[in-house]
Design a protein around this motif. Structure first.
Motif, PDB file in Angstrom:
ATOM      1  N   ASN A  87       0.562  -1.123  -0.055  1.00 21.16           N
ATOM      2  CA  ASN A  87       0.076   0.148  -0.244  1.00 21.16           C
ATOM      3  C   ASN A  87       0.928   1.475  -0.132  1.00 21.16           C
ATOM      4  OD1 ASN A  87      -1.407  -2.472   1.669  1.00 21.16           O
ATOM      5  ND2 ASN A  87      -2.987  -1.384   0.825  1.00 21.16           N
ATOM      6  N   GLY A  88       1.899   1.085   0.417  1.00 20.47           N
ATOM      7  CA  GLY A  88       2.523   2.509   0.326  1.00 20.47           C
ATOM      8  C   GLY A  88       4.520   1.791   0.915  1.00 20.47           C
ATOM      9  N   VAL A  89       4.935   3.293   0.821  1.00 21.28           N
ATOM     10  CA  VAL A  89       6.561   3.012   1.011  1.00 21.28           C
ATOM     11  C   VAL A  89       6.988   4.314   2.137  1.00 21.28           C
ATOM     12  CG1 VAL A  89       9.064   3.152  -0.099  1.00 21.28           C
ATOM     13  CG2 VAL A  89       7.211   1.933  -0.981  1.00 21.28           C
ATOM     14  N   LEU A  90       7.629   3.947   3.172  1.00 22.57           N
ATOM     15  CA  LEU A  90       8.620   4.711   3.772  1.00 22.57           C
ATOM     16  C   LEU A  90       9.521   5.532   2.752  1.00 22.57           C
ATOM     17  CD1 LEU A  90       9.551   6.301   6.284  1.00 22.57           C
ATOM     18  CD2 LEU A  90       9.897   4.466   7.339  1.00 22.57           C
ATOM     19  N   ARG A  91       9.120   6.639   2.904  1.00 18.80           N
ATOM     20  CA  ARG A  91      11.204   7.398   1.920  1.00 18.80           C
ATOM     21  C   ARG A  91      11.115   8.436   3.435  1.00 18.80           C
ATOM     22  NH1 ARG A  91       9.823   8.546  -3.278  1.00 18.80           N
ATOM     23  NH2 ARG A  91      12.157   7.999  -3.103  1.00 18.80           N
ATOM     24  N   GLU A  92      12.354   6.921   3.705  1.00 15.18           N
ATOM     25  CA  GLU A  92      13.407   7.603   5.090  1.00 15.18           C
ATOM     26  C   GLU A  92      14.248   8.735   4.458  1.00 15.18           C
ATOM     27  OE1 GLU A  92      15.366   5.396   8.730  1.00 15.18           O
ATOM     28  OE2 GLU A  92      14.636   4.110   7.286  1.00 15.18           O
ATOM     29  N   THR A  93      14.766   9.534   4.465  1.00 14.86           N
ATOM     30  CA  THR A  93      15.345  10.885   4.211  1.00 14.86           C
ATOM     31  C   THR A  93      16.961  11.048   4.740  1.00 14.86           C
ATOM     32  OG1 THR A  93      14.377  12.727   4.110  1.00 14.86           O
ATOM     33  CG2 THR A  93      13.501  11.068   2.307  1.00 14.86           C
ATOM     34  N   PHE A  94      17.539  10.698   4.184  1.00 12.31           N
ATOM     35  CA  PHE A  94      18.505  11.113   4.747  1.00 12.31           C
ATOM     36  C   PHE A  94      19.300  12.140   3.866  1.00 12.31           C
ATOM     37  CE2 PHE A  94      18.373   6.993   5.755  1.00 12.31           C
ATOM     38  CZ  PHE A  94      18.463   6.774   7.763  1.00 12.31           C
ATOM     39  N   ARG A  95      19.745  13.408   4.220  1.00 14.81           N
ATOM     40  CA  ARG A  95      20.937  14.081   4.190  1.00 14.81           C
ATOM     41  C   ARG A  95      21.472  14.082   3.402  1.00 14.81           C
ATOM     42  NH1 ARG A  95      18.399  20.054   5.358  1.00 14.81           N
ATOM     43  NH2 ARG A  95      16.706  19.542   6.809  1.00 14.81           N
ATOM     44  N   HIS A  96      22.798  13.422   3.743  1.00 15.14           N
ATOM     45  CA  HIS A  96      23.513  13.357   2.798  1.00 15.14           C
ATOM     46  C   HIS A  96      23.729  12.715   1.782  1.00 15.14           C
ATOM     47  CE1 HIS A  96      23.546   9.113   4.460  1.00 15.14           C
ATOM     48  NE2 HIS A  96      24.308   8.990   4.201  1.00 15.14           N
ATOM     49  N   ALA A  97      22.502  11.859   1.394  1.00 16.21           N
ATOM     50  CA  ALA A  97      22.103  11.394   0.196  1.00 16.21           C
ATOM     51  C   ALA A  97      21.728  12.059  -0.983  1.00 16.21           C
ATOM     52  CB  ALA A  97      22.065   9.739   0.615  1.00 16.21           C
ATOM     53  N   MET A  98      20.551  13.706  -0.459  1.00 17.17           N
ATOM     54  CA  MET A  98      19.868  13.989  -1.877  1.00 17.17           C
ATOM     55  C   MET A  98      20.899  14.681  -3.088  1.00 17.17           C
ATOM     56  SD  MET A  98      16.821  13.980  -0.487  1.00 17.17           S
ATOM     57  CE  MET A  98      17.176  12.354  -0.190  1.00 17.17           C
ATOM     58  N   PRO A  99      20.032  15.014  -3.801  1.00 17.64           N
ATOM     59  CA  PRO A  99      20.808  15.365  -4.707  1.00 17.64           C
ATOM     60  C   PRO A  99      21.687  16.542  -4.546  1.00 17.64           C
ATOM     61  CG  PRO A  99      18.764  15.475  -5.703  1.00 17.64           C
ATOM     62  CD  PRO A  99      19.099  14.580  -4.363  1.00 17.64           C
TER      63      PRO A  99
END
Length: 498
Positions: free
Chosen positions: A248-260
């Protein structure tokens, strides 16, 4: 006029009491709870709110979705060869009822182990009987030793890698999902470490073997659970395109160091595409969960953290019907020294960590921001809508106002249909200015909300529109998911005096 209004309210309330019967207290279905939520709609992943402002009433703005919060019924055991959830059922009912009194729309997921299992003697006793120390379906090194699991980027000596490519291990995972479905307290499961682009089992199995095992597990779960059983996986920075038909869905567990970039324009566009993907690919009901990482080396209340929080909240509101949180961003990976405005959760022990300058983390913990207390009600506008076709400027209408998100590259002016108040700016006007890489929530006055036919006055004509829609989803003026006597009261209380 006030006398007439009072008589009208008395008549309406008497009519309602005469012809309606009190509804039995019952657990709403998953769909009913999802549709009844007010926005912003928040979630807690493993950890909750670290700090609540002194003047805030958190019971009025609790999380709508949680996992990792154990309830007393929460130990997996094998009984007659079947995996079941056991524990203190009466205590669990009491705790669940308490949650429901504060927020009848809460959804609970159980996070089940997929690739990493705790040792039987570890602090985590939830799975001790399911994964005993002599369980034969772990990943084994060529030396004959079991391969340790991990927590985040760190090896965890109290856990081991599950060989989920083995059919017997798959049966256990599927059995746990079925046990969750059979429980009266949970609405679905959360699966961590769902990586379709890289190896989870540290190279001991091929990517093809891992992929086939993942899909077989999801297919097997869907074959035996209820139709409304929820499955959410942690995709981290990726989608889960192969799993999409089953989840039903996905957790987008974001990390700043991996952002563009550092949560600037490229990152924002990447987040937007993630929401579009869930909307087009995952099964209904769709449960996107957006966890944005704060700036850990700054106070959670720093101007930059507050701006990022507003921008990302508004991005989520204009692109999703899911759930959001903005974390403190304090992790062990960066060995961060950090500050925050209260040690509300940790107490004296936590204070001592700071006093002794001991590095520690607050992963997934978040503040309770005033911005999230804004009651937008339910969404009535479409997602992904540009304001006046201006690139990077998005707007969405809710029953009680609008969310506006700006990543256009410059400051923008928006003109709303009615006079509204900015939650951050505190300016009440028709026209509002919003900076680049920022977001704002604009709330209509209750009088504007009650003017349903937009003729400039609130009168009997608006009352008739509400009365004729009793039991339906719109016009739901108080955002509780249904048109009822409470919406009539809002109209009557806002009658325009002539």
């Amino acid at each position: 006029m006030n006398k007439i209004r009072s008589i009208l309210l008395f008549v309406m309330l008497g009519f309602f009491a005469l012809f309606s019967t009190p509804a039995e207290e019952a657990k709403l279905s998953v769909i009913e709870r999802l549709n009844a939520r007010n926005f912003p709609s928040l979630f807690a992943a493993w950890a909750g709110c670290h700090y609540i402002p002194p003047d805030a009433n958190w019971t009025e703005r609790r999380h709508d979705l949680v996992w990792g919060h154990r309830i007393p019924e929460g130990r997996f055991e094998k009984i007659d060869g079947k995996i079941v959830l056991t524990g203190d059922v009466e205590a669990a009912r009491e705790r669940w009822s308490e949650h429901r009194r504060y927020n009848p729309n809460m959804i609970f997921l159980m996070d089940i182990p997929f690739s990493v299992a705790p040792l039987e003697g570890s602090k985590n006793t939830l799975f001790g009987e399911i994964f005993p120390d002599d369980w034969p379906f772990m990943i084994i090194h060529e030396t004959g030793e079991e391969v340790l699991g991990f927590t985040g980027d760190h090896v965890n000596p109290q856990s081991r890698l599950i060989d989920f490519t083995h059919i017997e291990a798959q049966k256990v995972i599927v059995g746990m999902a079925k046990a969750v479905d059979d429980s009266e307290f949970f609405d679905g499961i959360f699966i961590d470490w769902w990586d379709e682009t890289g190896l989870t089992l540290d190279g001991y199995r091929t990517l093809e073997e891992e992929f086939e095992a993942r899909i077989h597990i999801l297919q097997s779960i869907r074959d035996i659970v209820s139709d409304d059983f929820l499955i959410v996986v942690n995709g981290n920075h990726e989608t889960a395109k192969h799993a999409a038909p089953y989840i039903n869905g996905v957790l987008r567990e974001t990390f700043r160091h991996a952002m563009p970039d550092d949560f600037e324009h490229l990152s924002m566009m990447w987040f937007e595409e993630g929401f579009r993907w869930v909307e087009s690919e995952c099964r209904v009901p769709q449960i996107p969960c957006f966890e944005a990482e704060g700036i850990g080396v700054q106070s959670p209340m720093s101007p930059e953290n507050l701006q990022d929080m507003r921008c990302l909240t508004a991005l989520y509101l204009t692109h999703s019907d899911g759930f959001f949180t903005y974390t403190m961003g304090v992790n062990l990976r960066d060995r961060q020294n950090h500050v925050h405005d209260s040690h509300w959760v940790g107490g004296p022990d936590h204070d001592d960590l700071h006093a002794r300058s001991i590095v520690h983390e607050h992963h997934h913990e978040h503040y309770c921001y005033d911005f999230w207390y804004a009651d937008l009600g339910r969404p009535i506008g479409e997602k992904f809508q540009l304001y006046e076709d201006r690139e990077g400027l998005f707007i969405r209408e809710f029953t009680n106002g609008w969310a506006v998100y700006n990543r256009s590259g410059e400051e923008q002016i928006v003109k709303l249909p009615v006079k509204s108040s900015g939650v951050e700016s505190r300016i009440t006007a028709i026209e509002h200015t919003i900076p680049d890489l920022d977001g704002e929530i604009y709330l209509k006055s209750t009088g504007e909300v009650a003017d349903l036919n937009s003729d400039g006055v609130v009168n009997i004509l608006d009352l008739v529109l509400v009365a004729n829609a009793f039991g339906e989803a719109t016009p739901d003026l108080n955002g509780d998911g249904v048109v009822n006597i409470l919406d009539l009261v809002i109209v009557a209380n806002n009658f325009t005096d002539n």
